[in-house]
Scaffold this motif. Sequence first.
Motif, PDB file in Angstrom:
ATOM      1  N   ASP A  97       0.728  -1.141  -0.025  1.00  0.00           N
ATOM      2  CA  ASP A  97       0.154   0.057  -0.067  1.00  0.00           C
ATOM      3  C   ASP A  97       0.946   1.296  -0.017  1.00  0.00           C
ATOM      4  OD1 ASP A  97      -2.082  -1.730  -0.048  1.00  0.00           O
ATOM      5  OD2 ASP A  97      -2.594  -1.602   2.314  1.00  0.00           O
ATOM      6  N   GLU A  98       2.174   1.073   0.206  1.00  0.00           N
ATOM      7  CA  GLU A  98       2.959   2.236   0.386  1.00  0.00           C
ATOM      8  C   GLU A  98       3.778   2.376  -0.842  1.00  0.00           C
ATOM      9  OE1 GLU A  98       3.532   2.065   5.309  1.00  0.00           O
ATOM     10  OE2 GLU A  98       4.992   1.262   4.042  1.00  0.00           O
ATOM     11  N   ASP A 104       7.927   5.652  -6.133  1.00  0.00           N
ATOM     12  CA  ASP A 104       7.411   6.667  -7.201  1.00  0.00           C
ATOM     13  C   ASP A 104       8.490   7.880  -7.303  1.00  0.00           C
ATOM     14  OD1 ASP A 104       5.851   5.105  -8.057  1.00  0.00           O
ATOM     15  OD2 ASP A 104       4.144   6.328  -7.786  1.00  0.00           O
ATOM     16  N   PRO A 105       8.933   8.056  -6.101  1.00  0.00           N
ATOM     17  CA  PRO A 105       9.806   9.334  -6.248  1.00  0.00           C
ATOM     18  C   PRO A 105      11.271   9.196  -6.845  1.00  0.00           C
ATOM     19  CG  PRO A 105       8.827   8.919  -3.886  1.00  0.00           C
ATOM     20  CD  PRO A 105       8.528   7.966  -4.551  1.00  0.00           C
ATOM     21  N   ALA A 106      11.611   7.868  -7.178  1.00  0.00           N
ATOM     22  CA  ALA A 106      12.897   7.619  -7.759  1.00  0.00           C
ATOM     23  C   ALA A 106      12.670   7.747  -9.173  1.00  0.00           C
ATOM     24  CB  ALA A 106      13.362   6.204  -7.371  1.00  0.00           C
ATOM     25  N   ASN A 107      11.612   7.921  -9.714  1.00  0.00           N
ATOM     26  CA  ASN A 107      11.130   7.803 -11.098  1.00  0.00           C
ATOM     27  C   ASN A 107      11.942   8.848 -11.978  1.00  0.00           C
ATOM     28  OD1 ASN A 107       9.667   5.737 -11.622  1.00  0.00           O
ATOM     29  ND2 ASN A 107       7.452   6.760 -11.429  1.00  0.00           N
TER      30      ASN A 107
END
Lengths: 126, 251
Positions: A97-98, A104-107
């Motif tokens: 869930d996290e 995503d911030p590493a995208n």
Amino acid sequence: MAIRKYYYGDFGESATGSASQEEKQSKSHVSSIGHDWPLWEIFIRSKQGLDHKHVGSLHATDAQMAIENARDVYTRRQEGVSIWAVESKYIRASNPDEADSLYDPANDKAYRHPTFYKLPDDVNYM
Amino acid sequence: MNNQLVNYLLHLADNTLILAQRNSEWCGHGPVLEQDIAITNISLDLIGQSRNFYQYAAILIGNSATENSLAYLRTEREFKNLLLVEQPNGDWAATTLRQFFFSAYQYLLYQQLQKGNDAQIAAIAEKAFKEVTYHLRWSSEWIIRLGDGTEESKDRMLNAVDELWRFTGEIFQPAAYETEAAKNVCGADVSALQKDWLKKVQEIFEEATLSMPKENIYMQRGGKDGVHTEHLGYILAEMQYLQRVYPGNEW
């Protein structure tokens, strides 16, 4: 008494990895074996490569038996030269869930990939 | 054709084939999936060993004999396996104890065969020795776990010892073809293996908190010369059924 059939993977999901009290009380020989054997995660290192890879899980009473069971279940076709066994309850997993906040911030941070450097020839295993 | 050598090879092959057949009865019925696979792996190892011995015997016999004709078309009295390996599986204690007694013997036997002067037998023994080393380790573990386990598991192991001990004496009483093979340095003197075998059993029994059986127990014999317990006929009936009913049938 109702007969319950057991399948591989039926046990080990709960915190204790064991069957219910009612099931424990049934003393019928064959079906009572394996109730409370803990689950183990098995990692195998292949001939190529230095890392142990997760290959699956199995039931065993202790670490020694886990290694032997892994040898019989997961190395029958020359898959490996080294085995690690870890009792499943000691594996801490991230919460799906996290995923958004964790990954995503590493995208959009391409500069974190070390693709702009020339590697010296002497550096192995990169 | 060297008749005694053929008999010796058949004895080695029959031992492993019949025990493999017995162990394979567990397939799909093992106490847990992991041990189900372990015992059938051991079966496959043993079948591999028996194939090697049968193939060698078939070459010596000639006359269109094959590994298949030797395994599937001989009768009960022609089989030369030990009585020990044809005994019923019983419970898990009996199965693992039977394997332990046999593997401990094979472990010593194959070391000797590797040193023999028959290159073919030595090569088979060398390959099989690694397998047997694992079988011995695996079965020893179970003797210790069950012997030194719960009250019930210990009872079961003690019953298995009662049941199977009487079939262990035969291992070390050489048949004529074994004496001949030992004399020609292509086989092993089995009577000389007994001391080390007992030492190994004692070592594992001690760890398993099991006491050794009394020394004066009457030992059954006959398997090496084709005189078997009632069980072998049933094993062959099942194992040979297909070839008997559909002669020459292939996969």
